[in-house]
Design a protein around this motif. Structure first.
Motif, short mmCIF file in Angstrom:
data_model
loop_
_atom_site.label_atom_id
_atom_site.label_comp_id
_atom_site.label_asym_id
_atom_site.label_seq_id
_atom_site.Cartn_x
_atom_site.Cartn_y
_atom_site.Cartn_z
N LEU A 64 -27.41 -6.57 0.21
CA LEU A 64 -26.18 -7.24 1.14
C LEU A 64 -25.71 -8.65 0.04
O LEU A 64 -24.45 -8.90 -0.61
N LYS A 75 -25.58 -8.29 -3.69
CA LYS A 75 -23.99 -6.96 -3.93
C LYS A 75 -22.93 -7.88 -4.55
O LYS A 75 -22.09 -8.24 -4.89
N VAL A 122 -24.82 -4.20 -9.18
CA VAL A 122 -23.71 -3.67 -7.50
C VAL A 122 -23.39 -2.39 -7.41
O VAL A 122 -23.68 -1.59 -6.28
N CYS A 128 -24.66 0.91 -4.60
CA CYS A 128 -23.51 1.07 -4.28
C CYS A 128 -23.87 2.72 -4.38
O CYS A 128 -24.06 3.13 -2.97
N ARG A 185 -11.71 1.59 5.35
CA ARG A 185 -12.48 0.54 4.95
C ARG A 185 -13.59 0.80 3.19
O ARG A 185 -13.26 0.23 2.91
N HIS A 207 -13.18 1.69 -0.32
CA HIS A 207 -14.32 0.43 -1.30
C HIS A 207 -14.75 1.83 -2.61
O HIS A 207 -14.86 1.16 -3.78
N VAL A 211 -11.59 -3.14 -4.54
CA VAL A 211 -12.69 -3.38 -4.65
C VAL A 211 -13.60 -4.68 -3.39
O VAL A 211 -14.06 -4.29 -2.61
N TRP A 215 -15.03 -8.75 2.87
CA TRP A 215 -15.65 -8.14 5.03
C TRP A 215 -16.88 -9.48 5.19
O TRP A 215 -16.72 -8.77 5.97
#
Ligand code: HEM
Length: 188
Positions: A53, A56, A109, A113, A125, A129, A171, A178
């Motif tokens: 996390l 990214k 990144v 993902c 969300r 994304h 994105v 968030w």
């Protein structure tokens, strides 16, 4: 964005259709891969970050800063910053390089993902994304192809560039923002 098109060059719908079809193919191909392959659920590399996390979020945020440089230099080149006067010679290279570096920063990144998590649809969300991430790479491919094709309508490159910018913003807002807004998560 290289900007200028030769005056008098006739545009047809065919190059634009080709650009849009290629962009759509990239976006759909990425989405299909993300949806169909089994998520690895682990990082490939962390390059000094404490977790996936964090890696990214910070790389995406660095890319966002460069994308904002892209926006400012694009507006300057297209004469949309009248107070700043005509764009000096260093502006186009700064635009190209900030865009290239931002794109390269997004790759580890998005790799994490898509390969590690895949196309997740559990919340609005996360769905937004994933859709925006796939559309971002499609729009980016369309823009890069559009730069190299002659006879594109004059409005096409600014619209493609604006779409790439808007999708990247979406994105980032649906992921890094968030993450930053969640309490109790270590930032590094
Ligand atoms: C420009 C490309 C992309 C960037 C910069 C990016 C950025 C990020 C970041 C910073 C996070 C961490 C914050 C979080 O967990 O919500 C994240 C999570 C995630 N990303 Fe991406 N992403 C991109 C493309 C994609 C694509 C193409 C997909 C799938 C099709 C995807 C799927 C996911 C998923 C499933 C999560 C976890 C969301 C959650 O459960 O909270 N991302 N992304």
């Amino acid at each position: 964005m290289t900007g200028t098109r030769t005056a008098g060059t006739r545009s047809t719908g065919l190059p634009l259709a080709l650009v849009l079809v290629c962009g759509a193919a990239v976006a759909v191909g990425l989405g299909v891969y993300a949806k169909t392959h089994p998520p690895a659920l682990r990082p490939l590399f962390l390059v000094g970050f404490s977790g996936m996390l964090q890696l990214k979020t910070w790389l995406a945020t660095a890319a966002l800063v460069l994308v904002l440089v892209q926006l400012a230099t694009a507006l300057w080149m297209w004469g949309r910053l009248p107070a700043a006067g005509p764009a000096p010679a260093w502006v186009p290279p700064v635009h190209r390089w900030s865009g290239s570096v931002a794109f390269v920063l997004t790759l580890p990144v998005a790799l994490h993902c898509v390969w590690s998590l895949g196309f997740v649809t559990t919340t609005p969300r996360v769905l937004a994304h994933g859709l925006a991430g796939c559309a971002f790479y499609g729009a980016y491919a369309a823009k890069m192809l559009g730069l190299r094709l002659p006879r594109l309508p004059g409005w096409a490159l600014p619209v493609l560039g604006g779409t790439v910018f808007a999708l990247f913003l979406l994105v980032w807002l649906t992921s890094a923002l968030w993450f930053f807004s969640r309490s109790g998560v270590p930032l590094f």
